[in-house]
Design an enzyme around this catalytic site. Structure first.
Site, mmCIF file in Angstrom:
data_model
loop_
_atom_site.group_PDB
_atom_site.id
_atom_site.type_symbol
_atom_site.label_atom_id
_atom_site.label_comp_id
_atom_site.label_asym_id
_atom_site.label_seq_id
_atom_site.Cartn_x
_atom_site.Cartn_y
_atom_site.Cartn_z
ATOM 1 N N TRP A 160 0.834 -1.197 0.000
ATOM 2 C CA TRP A 160 0.000 0.000 0.000
ATOM 3 C C TRP A 160 0.875 1.256 0.000
ATOM 4 O O TRP A 160 1.428 1.630 1.031
ATOM 5 C CB TRP A 160 -0.907 0.034 1.229
ATOM 6 C CG TRP A 160 -1.846 -1.132 1.256
ATOM 7 C CD1 TRP A 160 -3.041 -1.206 0.621
ATOM 8 C CD2 TRP A 160 -1.664 -2.394 1.924
ATOM 9 N NE1 TRP A 160 -3.623 -2.433 0.855
ATOM 10 C CE2 TRP A 160 -2.803 -3.173 1.644
ATOM 11 C CE3 TRP A 160 -0.640 -2.936 2.720
ATOM 12 C CZ2 TRP A 160 -2.952 -4.467 2.135
ATOM 13 C CZ3 TRP A 160 -0.793 -4.212 3.217
ATOM 14 C CH2 TRP A 160 -1.944 -4.958 2.912
ATOM 15 N N HIS A 180 -6.791 1.568 2.828
ATOM 16 C CA HIS A 180 -7.849 0.570 2.646
ATOM 17 C C HIS A 180 -8.858 0.739 3.781
ATOM 18 O O HIS A 180 -8.643 1.541 4.691
ATOM 19 C CB HIS A 180 -7.280 -0.854 2.603
ATOM 20 C CG HIS A 180 -6.326 -1.193 3.724
ATOM 21 N ND1 HIS A 180 -5.726 -2.416 3.843
ATOM 22 C CD2 HIS A 180 -5.896 -0.477 4.794
ATOM 23 C CE1 HIS A 180 -4.954 -2.430 4.919
ATOM 24 N NE2 HIS A 180 -5.037 -1.272 5.506
ATOM 25 N N ARG A 206 -4.188 6.338 -2.277
ATOM 26 C CA ARG A 206 -2.881 5.696 -2.479
ATOM 27 C C ARG A 206 -1.939 6.604 -3.251
ATOM 28 O O ARG A 206 -2.351 7.287 -4.196
ATOM 29 C CB ARG A 206 -3.072 4.367 -3.219
ATOM 30 C CG ARG A 206 -3.870 3.420 -2.330
ATOM 31 C CD ARG A 206 -3.890 2.019 -2.829
ATOM 32 N NE ARG A 206 -4.716 1.206 -1.928
ATOM 33 C CZ ARG A 206 -5.095 -0.030 -2.160
ATOM 34 N NH1 ARG A 206 -4.717 -0.621 -3.278
ATOM 35 N NH2 ARG A 206 -5.829 -0.689 -1.301
ATOM 36 N N GLN A 220 -13.693 1.475 -1.267
ATOM 37 C CA GLN A 220 -13.673 0.064 -0.880
ATOM 38 C C GLN A 220 -14.868 -0.266 -0.001
ATOM 39 O O GLN A 220 -15.484 0.618 0.601
ATOM 40 C CB GLN A 220 -12.395 -0.264 -0.089
ATOM 41 C CG GLN A 220 -11.153 -0.383 -0.942
ATOM 42 C CD GLN A 220 -10.008 -1.052 -0.205
ATOM 43 O OE1 GLN A 220 -10.024 -1.177 1.022
ATOM 44 N NE2 GLN A 220 -9.005 -1.484 -0.946
ATOM 45 N N VAL A 263 -4.957 -11.755 7.685
ATOM 46 C CA VAL A 263 -5.801 -12.952 7.629
ATOM 47 C C VAL A 263 -4.922 -14.197 7.527
ATOM 48 O O VAL A 263 -3.805 -14.154 7.041
ATOM 49 C CB VAL A 263 -6.785 -12.907 6.430
ATOM 50 C CG1 VAL A 263 -7.973 -12.015 6.745
ATOM 51 C CG2 VAL A 263 -6.081 -12.470 5.167
ATOM 52 N N ALA A 317 -12.992 -12.057 6.906
ATOM 53 C CA ALA A 317 -12.990 -10.669 6.454
ATOM 54 C C ALA A 317 -12.807 -10.650 4.946
ATOM 55 O O ALA A 317 -12.300 -11.618 4.361
ATOM 56 C CB ALA A 317 -11.867 -9.884 7.121
#
Ligand code: DAH
Length: 349
Positions: A160, A180, A206, A220, A263, A317
C-alpha cells in the site's frame, strides 16, 4: 380641502377602471400604470400630499387612498392576466401554438455510477444481516498498519503506497490517509463484542501514478463477520452468494491463496469470466478468471489484541474495490473515467 382630495380619489377610481377596461395591448397597460400608479401617477401624487393634511383628515383620506392603490394594482394584474389568456386562446385557435406538444425537457440528475454500484453491494450484504458502519478517512498509522499486523519496516507495507499526513516525530503518532478500509475491522471490534456482521464502505487513498487500472483515490467495502464457530464455509458461502448476486446466478466462483498480513489463511475470490465464459479474452487477461476481492480468516492475533478469546471466536474478512466491480459490470476499461466529471461518460449510467 378634504372634499377636493376625496373627490379626486373617487374620480381616479372611476376613470382608472374605465381606462383599464379599454386597454388591450402591452403598451396601453404600461402607460395606464404610469398614469395612475407610476412615480408621477395621479394616485401617487395624492399619496404624496397626505403628510401636509391635518391628522384626522389624513387618517381617513390616507386609508381610502391606500385601499385604492391596492385595488388598482390588483385590477391591473387581473387585466394583464386576462389579456394573456385571451392572447393564448387566440394563438391556439389560429393553430400558432400547439399546447399538446411535449414541453422542453428539463435535465434530471442521477446517481454517480460508483454510488449506484456501492448501494447494490451494500444492499446485498444488508440482506444477509450485515450492518453498515463507517470510519475516518484520515487514519492513524496504528489502525491502517500496526493493528493489522503490518509493523513498521515490514515488507508488506509495500502493498500500500501511502499518502502521509504526519510522519513519526517527537513521539507523535504518525497519521495518514487510509489506504484501505481494513482499519475499520479493528476500530469496530475494539468497541463491540461478537457476534459481529458489518460492512464498512469508504474512500481510500494511495500514493500511486494513475493508469487505466489505478487511481489515487478509490472506494472500498470491508466485510467482517466474527462469532463462535465461523468457518471457511461461511466465508465461501457468503462471498459466492455476493458474487452471484452482482455478476449473475450462473457464476462459477474460485478461491485462490493470497497473502494478506491480517488474515490466515488469506485468499482472493475469482469468478469465471462473464465475457468469454472462460475461453479467454481481454477482460479476464486470457485466463478465463476475474479477481473480484481479497479475503481470509481473521488472524487470531488480531482477535486476541482486541480482547477476544481466539479459542472461542473466529471470523472472516473481505475487502473489495467498488470501482473495479463497477468497471467489470459495465465493461469500463479505464478507472480514471469515474472522476473526470465528463457528462458524456456519466450520463450513460
Ligand atoms: N485491504 C486489502 C487491500 O486493500 C483487501 C483485503 C484483503 C481486505 C483481504 C480484507 C481481506 O479484509 O481479508 O488490498
Amino acid at each position: 380641502m378634504m372634499s377636493s382630495i376625496a373627490e379626486e380619489l373617487e374620480s381616479i377610481d372611476r376613470e382608472a377602471r374605465a381606462a383599464l377596461a379599454e386597454a388591450t395591448e402591452e403598451g396601453q397597460l404600461e402607460s395606464w400604470w404610469q398614469q395612475y400608479l407610476g412615480r408621477r401617477g395621479r394616485l401617487t401624487q395624492v399619496l404624496r400630499s397626505l403628510p401636509s393634511l391635518p391628522l384626522e383628515e389624513r387618517r381617513q383620506v390616507g386609508a381610502r387612498a391606500n385601499a385604492l392603490k391596492e385595488a388598482l394594482q390588483t385590477a391591473y394584474e387581473e387585466r394583464r392576466a386576462h389579456l394573456e389568456r385571451v392572447r393564448l386562446a387566440r394563438e391556439v385557435a389560429q393553430a400558432q401554438l400547439d399546447v399538446s406538444l411535449p414541453g422542453r425537457p428539463l435535465p434530471v440528475g442521477r446517481l454517480h455510477p460508483i454510488t449506484q454500484t456501492l448501494r447494490d453491494i451494500l444492499a446485498c450484504f444488508q440482506s444477509m444481516g450485515f450492518q453498515v458502519v463507517e470510519g475516518p478517512e484520515v487514519e492513524w498509522d496504528y489502525y491502517n498498519f500496526e493493528a493489522l499486523l503490518i509493523p513498521k519496516d515490514h515488507p508488506a507495507r509495500d502493498m500500500w503506497a501511502t499518502l502521509w499526513v504526519d510522519y513519526e516525530r517527537d513521539g507523535e503518532r504518525p497519521m495518514l490517509l487510509r489506504t484501505h478500509t481494513s482499519p475499520n475491522q479493528v476500530r469496530y471490534m475494539e468497541r463491540h463484542q461478537p457476534p459481529i456482521r458489518i460492512v464498512s464502505p469508504g474512500r481510500c487513498y494511495r500514493y500511486e501514478a494513475t493508469d487505466p487500472t489505478h487511481e489515487w483515490m478509490l472506494t472500498q467495502v470491508e466485510v467482517l463477520a466474527v462469532d463462535e464457530g465461523i468457518s471457511m464455509a461461511d466465508l465461501k458461502g457468503t462471498l459466492a452468494d455476493f458474487a452471484r448476486r452482482i455478476f449473475g446466478a450462473e457464476r462459477q466462483v474460485r478461491f485462490r491463496c493470497e497473502y494478506y498480513p491480517f488474515v490466515e489463511p488469506g485468499m482472493d475470490v475469482l469468478i469465471d469470466c462473464f465475457q468469454c465464459r472462460g475461453e479467454g479474452c481481454r477482460t479476464c487477461g486470457y485466463t478465463g478468471w476475474i479477481e473480484i476481492l481479497g479475503s481470509g480468516m481473521v488472524h487470531p492475533q488480531i482477535l486476541a489484541n482486541v480482547g477476544y478469546d481466539p479459542e472461542r471466536y473466529t471470523g472472516f474478512a473481505a475487502g473489495l474495490g467498488v470501482e473495479r466491480i463497477a468497471m467489470l459490470r459495465h465493461g469500463i476499461d479505464d478507472i480514471r473515467l469515474f472522476y473526470q466529471n465528463d457528462l458524456r461518460f456519466l450520463e450513460q449510467f
